[in-house]
Design a protein around this motif. Structure first.
Motif, PDB file in Angstrom:
ATOM      1  N   ALA A  93      29.856  44.282  46.945  1.00  0.00           N
ATOM      2  CA  ALA A  93      30.948  44.924  46.200  1.00  0.00           C
ATOM      3  C   ALA A  93      32.235  44.960  47.007  1.00  0.00           C
ATOM      4  CB  ALA A  93      30.553  46.342  45.799  1.00  0.00           C
ATOM      5  N   GLN A  94      32.115  44.952  48.318  1.00  0.00           N
ATOM      6  CA  GLN A  94      33.306  45.041  49.173  1.00  0.00           C
ATOM      7  C   GLN A  94      33.961  43.680  49.391  1.00  0.00           C
ATOM      8  OE1 GLN A  94      34.102  48.135  49.310  1.00  0.00           O
ATOM      9  NE2 GLN A  94      32.036  48.576  48.555  1.00  0.00           N
ATOM     10  N   ILE A  95      33.277  42.611  49.018  1.00  0.00           N
ATOM     11  CA  ILE A  95      33.837  41.265  49.148  1.00  0.00           C
ATOM     12  C   ILE A  95      34.470  40.928  47.807  1.00  0.00           C
ATOM     13  CG2 ILE A  95      33.336  38.853  49.665  1.00  0.00           C
ATOM     14  CD1 ILE A  95      30.798  39.941  51.165  1.00  0.00           C
ATOM     15  N   SER A  96      35.777  41.077  47.742  1.00  0.00           N
ATOM     16  CA  SER A  96      36.427  40.956  46.438  1.00  0.00           C
ATOM     17  C   SER A  96      37.774  40.258  46.523  1.00  0.00           C
ATOM     18  CB  SER A  96      36.604  42.338  45.802  1.00  0.00           C
ATOM     19  OG  SER A  96      37.525  43.111  46.520  1.00  0.00           O
ATOM     20  N   VAL A  97      38.153  39.737  45.377  1.00  0.00           N
ATOM     21  CA  VAL A  97      39.480  39.169  45.177  1.00  0.00           C
ATOM     22  C   VAL A  97      40.163  40.078  44.168  1.00  0.00           C
ATOM     23  CG1 VAL A  97      40.779  37.184  44.323  1.00  0.00           C
ATOM     24  CG2 VAL A  97      38.633  36.821  45.563  1.00  0.00           C
ATOM     25  N   PRO A  98      41.303  40.663  44.533  1.00  0.00           N
ATOM     26  CA  PRO A  98      41.920  41.616  43.609  1.00  0.00           C
ATOM     27  C   PRO A  98      42.470  40.937  42.347  1.00  0.00           C
ATOM     28  CG  PRO A  98      43.179  41.443  45.662  1.00  0.00           C
ATOM     29  CD  PRO A  98      42.012  40.522  45.775  1.00  0.00           C
ATOM     30  N   PHE A  99      42.035  41.431  41.220  1.00  0.00           N
ATOM     31  CA  PHE A  99      42.556  41.082  39.907  1.00  0.00           C
ATOM     32  C   PHE A  99      42.885  42.416  39.251  1.00  0.00           C
ATOM     33  CE2 PHE A  99      40.457  37.136  40.710  1.00  0.00           C
ATOM     34  CZ  PHE A  99      40.861  36.208  39.774  1.00  0.00           C
ATOM     35  N   PHE A 100      43.661  42.419  38.186  1.00  0.00           N
ATOM     36  CA  PHE A 100      43.887  43.644  37.436  1.00  0.00           C
ATOM     37  C   PHE A 100      43.353  43.449  36.032  1.00  0.00           C
ATOM     38  CE2 PHE A 100      46.164  46.237  34.397  1.00  0.00           C
ATOM     39  CZ  PHE A 100      45.982  47.487  34.961  1.00  0.00           C
ATOM     40  N   PRO A 101      42.646  44.388  35.502  1.00  0.00           N
ATOM     41  CA  PRO A 101      42.277  45.694  36.040  1.00  0.00           C
ATOM     42  C   PRO A 101      40.930  45.684  36.776  1.00  0.00           C
ATOM     43  CG  PRO A 101      41.746  45.642  33.723  1.00  0.00           C
ATOM     44  CD  PRO A 101      42.356  44.299  34.056  1.00  0.00           C
TER      45      PRO A 101
ATOM     46  N   GLU B  72      42.518  57.953  29.103  1.00  0.00           N
ATOM     47  CA  GLU B  72      43.788  57.345  28.718  1.00  0.00           C
ATOM     48  C   GLU B  72      44.326  56.572  29.916  1.00  0.00           C
ATOM     49  OE1 GLU B  72      46.524  60.064  26.931  1.00  0.00           O
ATOM     50  OE2 GLU B  72      44.939  61.033  25.782  1.00  0.00           O
ATOM     51  N   ALA B  73      44.334  55.255  29.780  1.00  0.00           N
ATOM     52  CA  ALA B  73      44.831  54.385  30.848  1.00  0.00           C
ATOM     53  C   ALA B  73      45.327  53.102  30.199  1.00  0.00           C
ATOM     54  CB  ALA B  73      43.722  54.080  31.851  1.00  0.00           C
ATOM     55  N   GLY B  74      46.201  52.404  30.878  1.00  0.00           N
ATOM     56  CA  GLY B  74      46.735  51.159  30.339  1.00  0.00           C
ATOM     57  C   GLY B  74      45.653  50.156  29.992  1.00  0.00           C
ATOM     58  N   TRP B  75      44.625  50.076  30.828  1.00  0.00           N
ATOM     59  CA  TRP B  75      43.542  49.119  30.572  1.00  0.00           C
ATOM     60  C   TRP B  75      42.691  49.519  29.371  1.00  0.00           C
ATOM     61  CZ3 TRP B  75      38.892  51.499  30.752  1.00  0.00           C
ATOM     62  CH2 TRP B  75      38.777  52.650  31.546  1.00  0.00           C
ATOM     63  N   ALA B  76      42.704  50.795  28.998  1.00  0.00           N
ATOM     64  CA  ALA B  76      41.896  51.260  27.869  1.00  0.00           C
ATOM     65  C   ALA B  76      42.637  51.144  26.546  1.00  0.00           C
ATOM     66  CB  ALA B  76      41.459  52.705  28.103  1.00  0.00           C
ATOM     67  N   SER B  77      43.909  50.753  26.595  1.00  0.00           N
ATOM     68  CA  SER B  77      44.664  50.675  25.344  1.00  0.00           C
ATOM     69  C   SER B  77      45.227  49.275  25.090  1.00  0.00           C
ATOM     70  CB  SER B  77      45.802  51.703  25.373  1.00  0.00           C
ATOM     71  OG  SER B  77      46.663  51.453  26.468  1.00  0.00           O
ATOM     72  N   MET B  78      44.687  48.270  25.774  1.00  0.00           N
ATOM     73  CA  MET B  78      45.134  46.884  25.561  1.00  0.00           C
ATOM     74  C   MET B  78      44.655  46.386  24.201  1.00  0.00           C
ATOM     75  SD  MET B  78      44.016  45.080  29.111  1.00  0.00           S
ATOM     76  CE  MET B  78      44.855  45.349  30.644  1.00  0.00           C
ATOM     77  N   ASP B  79      45.387  45.411  23.650  1.00  0.00           N
ATOM     78  CA  ASP B  79      44.879  44.778  22.435  1.00  0.00           C
ATOM     79  C   ASP B  79      43.754  43.813  22.828  1.00  0.00           C
ATOM     80  OD1 ASP B  79      45.835  42.066  22.957  1.00  0.00           O
ATOM     81  OD2 ASP B  79      47.837  42.778  22.441  1.00  0.00           O
ATOM     82  N   ALA B  80      43.017  43.332  21.851  1.00  0.00           N
ATOM     83  CA  ALA B  80      41.824  42.520  22.107  1.00  0.00           C
ATOM     84  C   ALA B  80      42.135  41.288  22.952  1.00  0.00           C
ATOM     85  CB  ALA B  80      41.174  42.104  20.793  1.00  0.00           C
ATOM     86  N   GLY B  81      43.206  40.587  22.647  1.00  0.00           N
ATOM     87  CA  GLY B  81      43.546  39.381  23.414  1.00  0.00           C
ATOM     88  C   GLY B  81      43.847  39.692  24.866  1.00  0.00           C
ATOM     89  N   ALA B  82      44.620  40.735  25.084  1.00  0.00           N
ATOM     90  CA  ALA B  82      44.944  41.127  26.467  1.00  0.00           C
ATOM     91  C   ALA B  82      43.700  41.591  27.204  1.00  0.00           C
ATOM     92  CB  ALA B  82      46.003  42.227  26.459  1.00  0.00           C
ATOM     93  N   MET B  83      42.822  42.294  26.498  1.00  0.00           N
ATOM     94  CA  MET B  83      41.601  42.787  27.131  1.00  0.00           C
ATOM     95  C   MET B  83      40.689  41.631  27.544  1.00  0.00           C
ATOM     96  SD  MET B  83      39.452  46.051  25.908  1.00  0.00           S
ATOM     97  CE  MET B  83      40.946  46.993  25.721  1.00  0.00           C
ATOM     98  N   LEU B  84      40.534  40.643  26.673  1.00  0.00           N
ATOM     99  CA  LEU B  84      39.718  39.476  27.032  1.00  0.00           C
ATOM    100  C   LEU B  84      40.357  38.724  28.192  1.00  0.00           C
ATOM    101  CD1 LEU B  84      38.721  38.180  23.484  1.00  0.00           C
ATOM    102  CD2 LEU B  84      37.245  39.326  25.156  1.00  0.00           C
ATOM    103  N   GLY B  85      41.689  38.654  28.193  1.00  0.00           N
ATOM    104  CA  GLY B  85      42.404  37.986  29.271  1.00  0.00           C
ATOM    105  C   GLY B  85      42.309  38.725  30.595  1.00  0.00           C
ATOM    106  N   ALA B  86      42.092  40.026  30.540  1.00  0.00           N
ATOM    107  CA  ALA B  86      42.002  40.813  31.770  1.00  0.00           C
ATOM    108  C   ALA B  86      40.565  41.008  32.237  1.00  0.00           C
ATOM    109  CB  ALA B  86      42.648  42.186  31.545  1.00  0.00           C
ATOM    110  N   PHE B  87      39.629  41.160  31.307  1.00  0.00           N
ATOM    111  CA  PHE B  87      38.264  41.529  31.654  1.00  0.00           C
ATOM    112  C   PHE B  87      37.266  40.377  31.602  1.00  0.00           C
ATOM    113  CE2 PHE B  87      40.085  45.610  30.779  1.00  0.00           C
ATOM    114  CZ  PHE B  87      39.365  46.512  31.531  1.00  0.00           C
ATOM    115  N   MET B  88      37.623  39.236  30.968  1.00  0.00           N
ATOM    116  CA  MET B  88      36.619  38.188  30.810  1.00  0.00           C
ATOM    117  C   MET B  88      37.096  36.800  31.218  1.00  0.00           C
ATOM    118  SD  MET B  88      34.246  37.303  27.510  1.00  0.00           S
ATOM    119  CE  MET B  88      35.255  36.105  26.679  1.00  0.00           C
ATOM    120  N   TYR B  89      38.126  36.281  30.594  1.00  0.00           N
ATOM    121  CA  TYR B  89      38.500  34.889  30.796  1.00  0.00           C
ATOM    122  C   TYR B  89      38.657  34.470  32.259  1.00  0.00           C
ATOM    123  CZ  TYR B  89      39.425  34.822  25.745  1.00  0.00           C
ATOM    124  OH  TYR B  89      39.313  34.911  24.391  1.00  0.00           O
ATOM    125  N   PRO B  90      39.307  35.267  33.109  1.00  0.00           N
ATOM    126  CA  PRO B  90      39.482  34.814  34.500  1.00  0.00           C
ATOM    127  C   PRO B  90      38.178  34.731  35.292  1.00  0.00           C
ATOM    128  CG  PRO B  90      40.920  36.691  34.022  1.00  0.00           C
ATOM    129  CD  PRO B  90      40.001  36.524  32.858  1.00  0.00           C
TER     130      PRO B  90
END
Length: 189
Positions: free
Chosen positions: A31-39, A146-164
């Motif tokens: 878990a400590q070996i990471s490459v920072p992405f957001f979120p 309530e956080a920016g990552w919890a209120s993204m639209d579906a496309g942005a969420m897939l782009g942040a949480f899955m595609y990369p």
């Protein structure tokens, strides 16, 4: 026969406990070996969880991940960025919970050959996204986060949480299967 059984013989309770503790420590280090992405950062946790599933079998692997999660909830800094249970309020919570299912699914192919292990690891990686995406899509808002990552639209969420992460997760799935199959081959010799 699982890699763990090949290495340790019959898995008595003390051996299972030792394997679970060692496995949870491996996940914590990964878990400590990471490459920072957001979120969500890209870590080696998925590689560790898949390897544990493929090496331990479904029950011991899932128990190992549950132990890892309990360590974090108890306040140990085992999650990415040396975080503890507070991570369950952040964007990675769904992935953390999904690691249990990931380990169990990968564990179904333990000792069944390289092709079966690759297939199970890829399926387990896909299922992890169900948990990982369910958290920001529905659960976080439902529990009042309530956080920016919890209120993204579906496309942005897939782009942040899955595609990369898709390519890296596919590589980690194949690598986990190769490592475990290679280890089993060495132990059989």
């Amino acid at each position: 026969m699982t890699l763990t059984t090949l290495a340790l013989g019959r898995m008595t309770w003390p051996k299972q406990i030792a394997a679970a503790v060692a496995g949870s420590a491996l996940i914590a280090v990964a878990a400590q070996i990471s490459v920072p992405f957001f979120p969500v950062p890209m870590t080696l946790q998925t590689l560790a969880v898949l390897a544990i599933g493929l090496a331990f079998g479904p029950t011991l692997a899932a128990a190992t991940v549950v132990l890892y999660l309990l360590e974090g909830l108890a306040g140990l800094p085992v999650f990415t960025g040396m975080r503890n249970g507070v991570a369950f309020a952040g964007p990675t919570a769904g992935f953390l919970v999904g690691f249990v299912a990931m380990a169990w699914i990968a564990g179904q192919a333990a000792g069944r050959g390289l092709v079966a292990m690759i297939a199970a690891a890829l399926l387990a990686s896909a299922v992890l996204y169900v948990f990982g995406l369910a958290w920001p899509f529905a659960v976080a808002g439902a529990v009042g986060i309530e956080a920016g990552w919890a209120s993204m639209d579906a496309g942005a969420m897939l782009g942040a949480f899955m595609y990369p992460f898709l390519l890296g997760d596919a590589v980690k799935a194949v690598l986990a299967a190769l490592l475990v199959a290679g280890g089993a081959t060495l132990l059989r010799r």
